[in-house]
Design a protein around this motif. Structure first.
Motif, PDB file in Angstrom:
ATOM      1  N   LEU A   1      -2.477  11.274  -4.428  1.00  0.00           N
ATOM      2  CA  LEU A   1      -1.099  11.163  -4.929  1.00  0.00           C
ATOM      3  C   LEU A   1      -0.351  10.055  -4.184  1.00  0.00           C
ATOM      4  CD1 LEU A   1      -0.134  14.932  -5.323  1.00  0.00           C
ATOM      5  CD2 LEU A   1      -0.900  13.330  -7.082  1.00  0.00           C
ATOM      6  N   ASN A   2      -0.613   9.904  -2.900  1.00  0.00           N
ATOM      7  CA  ASN A   2       0.003   8.832  -2.133  1.00  0.00           C
ATOM      8  C   ASN A   2      -0.417   7.469  -2.685  1.00  0.00           C
ATOM      9  OD1 ASN A   2       1.409   7.955   0.500  1.00  0.00           O
ATOM     10  ND2 ASN A   2      -0.560   6.921   0.628  1.00  0.00           N
ATOM     11  N   ALA A   3      -1.711   7.339  -3.023  1.00  0.00           N
ATOM     12  CA  ALA A   3      -2.211   6.076  -3.575  1.00  0.00           C
ATOM     13  C   ALA A   3      -1.600   5.783  -4.935  1.00  0.00           C
ATOM     14  CB  ALA A   3      -3.735   6.129  -3.679  1.00  0.00           C
ATOM     15  N   ILE A   4      -1.432   6.822  -5.748  1.00  0.00           N
ATOM     16  CA  ILE A   4      -0.826   6.638  -7.075  1.00  0.00           C
ATOM     17  C   ILE A   4       0.624   6.183  -6.931  1.00  0.00           C
ATOM     18  CG2 ILE A   4      -0.076   7.864  -9.149  1.00  0.00           C
ATOM     19  CD1 ILE A   4      -2.629   9.620  -8.778  1.00  0.00           C
ATOM     20  N   GLU A   5       1.360   6.791  -5.983  1.00  0.00           N
ATOM     21  CA  GLU A   5       2.750   6.394  -5.768  1.00  0.00           C
ATOM     22  C   GLU A   5       2.861   4.937  -5.338  1.00  0.00           C
ATOM     23  OE1 GLU A   5       5.611   7.973  -6.167  1.00  0.00           O
ATOM     24  OE2 GLU A   5       4.652   9.772  -6.972  1.00  0.00           O
TER      25      GLU A   5
ATOM     26  N   ALA B   1       1.704  -0.031 -12.684  1.00  0.00           N
ATOM     27  CA  ALA B   1       0.989   0.124 -13.950  1.00  0.00           C
ATOM     28  C   ALA B   1      -0.132  -0.910 -14.053  1.00  0.00           C
ATOM     29  CB  ALA B   1       1.965  -0.027 -15.113  1.00  0.00           C
ATOM     30  N   GLY B   2      -1.292  -0.453 -14.535  1.00  0.00           N
ATOM     31  CA  GLY B   2      -2.439  -1.331 -14.661  1.00  0.00           C
ATOM     32  C   GLY B   2      -3.354  -1.326 -13.457  1.00  0.00           C
ATOM     33  N   ALA B   3      -2.941  -0.707 -12.369  1.00  0.00           N
ATOM     34  CA  ALA B   3      -3.757  -0.669 -11.155  1.00  0.00           C
ATOM     35  C   ALA B   3      -4.773   0.471 -11.236  1.00  0.00           C
ATOM     36  CB  ALA B   3      -2.876  -0.500  -9.926  1.00  0.00           C
ATOM     37  N   THR B   4      -5.686   0.489 -10.295  1.00  0.00           N
ATOM     38  CA  THR B   4      -6.728   1.518 -10.242  1.00  0.00           C
ATOM     39  C   THR B   4      -6.765   2.145  -8.850  1.00  0.00           C
ATOM     40  OG1 THR B   4      -8.092   0.375 -11.879  1.00  0.00           O
ATOM     41  CG2 THR B   4      -9.203   1.998 -10.470  1.00  0.00           C
ATOM     42  N   VAL B   5      -6.838   3.467  -8.812  1.00  0.00           N
ATOM     43  CA  VAL B   5      -7.025   4.210  -7.572  1.00  0.00           C
ATOM     44  C   VAL B   5      -8.474   4.690  -7.545  1.00  0.00           C
ATOM     45  CG1 VAL B   5      -6.439   6.337  -6.340  1.00  0.00           C
ATOM     46  CG2 VAL B   5      -4.630   4.929  -7.327  1.00  0.00           C
ATOM     47  N   ARG B   6      -9.146   4.469  -6.413  1.00  0.00           N
ATOM     48  CA  ARG B   6     -10.567   4.816  -6.309  1.00  0.00           C
ATOM     49  C   ARG B   6     -10.781   5.871  -5.226  1.00  0.00           C
ATOM     50  NH1 ARG B   6      -9.994  -0.483  -7.345  1.00  0.00           N
ATOM     51  NH2 ARG B   6     -11.129  -1.306  -9.152  1.00  0.00           N
ATOM     52  N   LEU B   7     -11.595   6.858  -5.566  1.00  0.00           N
ATOM     53  CA  LEU B   7     -12.005   7.891  -4.627  1.00  0.00           C
ATOM     54  C   LEU B   7     -13.482   7.679  -4.335  1.00  0.00           C
ATOM     55  CD1 LEU B   7      -9.422   9.036  -6.057  1.00  0.00           C
ATOM     56  CD2 LEU B   7     -10.349  11.310  -5.626  1.00  0.00           C
ATOM     57  N   LEU B   8     -13.825   7.432  -3.071  1.00  0.00           N
ATOM     58  CA  LEU B   8     -15.180   7.070  -2.675  1.00  0.00           C
ATOM     59  C   LEU B   8     -15.700   8.044  -1.634  1.00  0.00           C
ATOM     60  CD1 LEU B   8     -14.333   3.317  -1.981  1.00  0.00           C
ATOM     61  CD2 LEU B   8     -15.029   4.289  -4.165  1.00  0.00           C
ATOM     62  N   ALA B   9     -17.013   8.229  -1.588  1.00  0.00           N
ATOM     63  CA  ALA B   9     -17.632   9.069  -0.571  1.00  0.00           C
ATOM     64  C   ALA B   9     -19.027   8.554  -0.268  1.00  0.00           C
ATOM     65  CB  ALA B   9     -17.693  10.523  -1.023  1.00  0.00           C
TER      66      ALA B   9
ATOM     67  N   GLU C   1      -8.652   4.441  -2.159  1.00  0.00           N
ATOM     68  CA  GLU C   1      -8.181   3.060  -2.207  1.00  0.00           C
ATOM     69  C   GLU C   1      -7.111   2.894  -3.274  1.00  0.00           C
ATOM     70  OE1 GLU C   1     -12.430   0.911  -0.994  1.00  0.00           O
ATOM     71  OE2 GLU C   1     -11.648   0.750  -3.038  1.00  0.00           O
ATOM     72  N   ASP C   2      -6.143   2.037  -2.985  1.00  0.00           N
ATOM     73  CA  ASP C   2      -5.140   1.690  -3.987  1.00  0.00           C
ATOM     74  C   ASP C   2      -5.013   0.181  -4.071  1.00  0.00           C
ATOM     75  OD1 ASP C   2      -2.977   0.623  -2.213  1.00  0.00           O
ATOM     76  OD2 ASP C   2      -2.922   2.679  -1.448  1.00  0.00           O
ATOM     77  N   GLU C   3      -4.273  -0.291  -5.062  1.00  0.00           N
ATOM     78  CA  GLU C   3      -4.037  -1.720  -5.244  1.00  0.00           C
ATOM     79  C   GLU C   3      -2.561  -2.035  -5.071  1.00  0.00           C
ATOM     80  OE1 GLU C   3      -5.641  -2.527  -9.086  1.00  0.00           O
ATOM     81  OE2 GLU C   3      -7.740  -2.319  -8.439  1.00  0.00           O
ATOM     82  N   GLY C   4      -1.921  -1.277  -4.175  1.00  0.00           N
ATOM     83  CA  GLY C   4      -0.504  -1.470  -3.914  1.00  0.00           C
ATOM     84  C   GLY C   4      -0.244  -2.626  -2.970  1.00  0.00           C
ATOM     85  N   PRO C   5       0.955  -2.696  -2.397  1.00  0.00           N
ATOM     86  CA  PRO C   5       1.327  -3.815  -1.525  1.00  0.00           C
ATOM     87  C   PRO C   5       0.708  -3.742  -0.131  1.00  0.00           C
ATOM     88  CG  PRO C   5       3.121  -2.239  -1.654  1.00  0.00           C
ATOM     89  CD  PRO C   5       2.081  -1.769  -2.630  1.00  0.00           C
TER      90      PRO C   5
ATOM     91  N   THR D   1       8.217   3.950   3.606  1.00  0.00           N
ATOM     92  CA  THR D   1       8.452   2.529   3.417  1.00  0.00           C
ATOM     93  C   THR D   1       9.078   2.365   2.035  1.00  0.00           C
ATOM     94  OG1 THR D   1       6.300   2.130   2.412  1.00  0.00           O
ATOM     95  CG2 THR D   1       6.416   2.005   4.817  1.00  0.00           C
ATOM     96  N   LYS D   2       9.446   1.142   1.680  1.00  0.00           N
ATOM     97  CA  LYS D   2      10.099   0.929   0.392  1.00  0.00           C
ATOM     98  C   LYS D   2       9.204   1.319  -0.774  1.00  0.00           C
ATOM     99  CE  LYS D   2      13.202  -2.750   1.944  1.00  0.00           C
ATOM    100  NZ  LYS D   2      13.622  -4.144   1.770  1.00  0.00           N
ATOM    101  N   SER D   3       7.889   1.152  -0.577  1.00  0.00           N
ATOM    102  CA  SER D   3       6.979   1.402  -1.690  1.00  0.00           C
ATOM    103  C   SER D   3       6.366   2.785  -1.660  1.00  0.00           C
ATOM    104  CB  SER D   3       5.850   0.364  -1.672  1.00  0.00           C
ATOM    105  OG  SER D   3       5.130   0.458  -0.460  1.00  0.00           O
ATOM    106  N   ARG D   4       6.620   3.574  -0.609  1.00  0.00           N
ATOM    107  CA  ARG D   4       5.994   4.881  -0.509  1.00  0.00           C
ATOM    108  C   ARG D   4       7.066   5.940  -0.252  1.00  0.00           C
ATOM    109  NH1 ARG D   4       0.381   4.363   0.316  1.00  0.00           N
ATOM    110  NH2 ARG D   4      -0.237   2.229   0.750  1.00  0.00           N
ATOM    111  N   ALA D   5       6.961   7.021  -1.000  1.00  0.00           N
ATOM    112  CA  ALA D   5       7.940   8.085  -0.844  1.00  0.00           C
ATOM    113  C   ALA D   5       7.698   8.840   0.451  1.00  0.00           C
ATOM    114  CB  ALA D   5       7.844   9.056  -2.032  1.00  0.00           C
ATOM    115  N   GLY D   6       8.769   9.127   1.194  1.00  0.00           N
ATOM    116  CA  GLY D   6       8.621   9.844   2.451  1.00  0.00           C
ATOM    117  C   GLY D   6       8.378  11.316   2.210  1.00  0.00           C
TER     118      GLY D   6
END
Length: 399
Positions: A306-310, A314-322, A334-338, A355-360
């Motif tokens: 959920l943190n990565a999604i926040e 739009a258009g980005a991809t969140v990846r869960l790896l193991a 992984e996220d494609e955020g700033p 931070t500005k891009s992540r909800a506390g």
């Protein structure tokens, strides 16, 4: 839909290997009691004295016996008057010739004949070495005994000063940490008050408006007020969860990685779709189970997803790896955020830091706590060409 694919070589290397960190080396300073214990043993061997001791103050300032080799009656700490008289000594001294009544009384009471002060570089009295022997008596101490005391103080002085300085630094560090915890609690309470005040203001406003609106509108206001109350309830539950004492992690806990990842990916996809974000799942071969409670693992994965999604647009991809790794199991989100600046990474796990891009909130703080309770570790890494990777390593389960 959750899509699956092979882990890319770059992601695989970062996931399995992690990021190396320099270690800390160097031996800890000797404990003051250990330093004085060695001095007492050396004095007993050199002088053949039946009574050798070291006196010093403890952390509370009380005088105590820090090391001793004595025969006969139990040894007690000196009086404050005797300690003040010791402080006036210039070096190894015959107690009977010191001219101090307190030292004369101490010699008669405890059977000591000579003493030597150990001083810090500032001149402050660190400790006192005292000896008593059937071959010496107060007022007629042999030069050999005084020379042995001088040698013992010279050998012990540097180590004793370093040990006391280390103990003082440890006390100061503990006090600073206590103040930091109080400051953190104050900041946390301020954030909680802020988080609760906003919905309460909304509820108060809607309750005032209920009497002025028709049935349909009043029903809508009631639903909004109830939703706000539920939000407060959820916040308080999360705060209580974060404030509970850590539960001991069972060494027999077993969490299957793949089912947990698939379950969390399905849940995260619903939230991601509303933001136009895709969720991908990738596993490298057979990933062994981890030593962690299954519910705790799912909560960790969901919080990170959920943190990565926040953080994503739009258009980005969140990846869960193991993947397996040297220390057990490595899981990454992984996220494609700033991305997260290096200076803010440690603070990102603090309660309600944002931070500005992540909800506390408390999500990442709880995540780190759950991971560390399981004996694992969590870190933030840069992801090329853009974004962040939250990498969790967990120990293998006992099968």
């Amino acid at each position: 839909m959750v899509s699956e694919g092979a882990v890319r070589p770059a992601g695989d290397a970062a996931l399995a290997a992690g990021v190396a960190r320099p270690g800390l080396g160097g031996a800890a300073p000797a404990d003051l009691a250990a330093v004085l214990g060695r001095a007492v043993a050396a004095l007993a061997e050199t002088t053949g004295a039946e009574r050798v001791a070291a006196w010093a103050r403890d952390e509370s300032g009380a005088l105590q016996v820090l090391a001793a080799r004595v025969e006969g009656a139990q040894l007690l700490p000196p009086s404050e008057a005797a300690w003040a008289a010791f402080d006036a000594l210039a070096g190894p001294s015959d107690l009977g010739a010191s001219g101090a009544p307190a030292l004369g009384a101490l010699a008669a009471e405890h059977g000591f004949s000579a003493a030597a002060p150990l001083r810090a570089g500032t001149g402050a009295l660190l400790a006192v070495l005292v000896v008593g022997s059937g071959k010496d008596r107060p007022g007629a101490v042999r030069p050999r005994t005084l020379a042995a005391l001088a040698s013992a103080t010279a050998r012990s002085l540097g180590a004793a000063a370093a040990a006391q300085a280390a103990q003082r630094l440890a006390r100061v560090d503990g006090e600073v940490q206590a103040l930091d915890r109080l400051a953190a609690v104050g900041g946390l309470l301020a954030e909680i008050v802020h988080e609760i005040r906003n919905p309460l203001v909304s509820i108060k406003t809607f309750l005032h408006l209920l009497g002025e609106e028709d049935g349909a509108r009043a029903s809508e206001f009631r639903e909004i007020a109830i939703d706000e109350l539920r939000r407060i309830e959820r916040l308080l539950e999360v705060v209580m969860q974060h404030a509970r004492p850590p539960a001991p992690q069972s060494a027999d806990a077993i969490a299957e990685i793949e089912p947990a990842l698939r379950s969390v990916a399905q849940l995260a996809t619903l939230r991601a779709a509303a933001r136009g974000v895709a969720v991908e799942l990738a596993l490298e071969g057979e990933v062994p189970p981890a030593c962690m409670a299954p519910d705790a693992l799912r909560q960790v994965l969901l919080n990170l997803a959920l943190n990565a999604i926040e953080a994503s647009e739009a258009g980005a991809t969140v990846r869960l790896l193991a993947a397996p790794c040297e220390s057990g199991v490595a899981i990454a989100v992984e996220d494609e955020g700033p991305g997260v600046p290096e200076a803010l990474r440690a603070r990102l796990f603090e309660p309600f830091f944002s931070t500005k891009s992540r909800a506390g909130g408390l999500g990442l703080a709880i995540t780190r706590r759950l991971v560390e309770e399981a004996g694992g570790a969590i870190e933030i890494q840069d992801r090329a060409p853009r974004g962040s990777r939250f990498r969790v390593t967990l120990p293998l389960a006992r099968l």
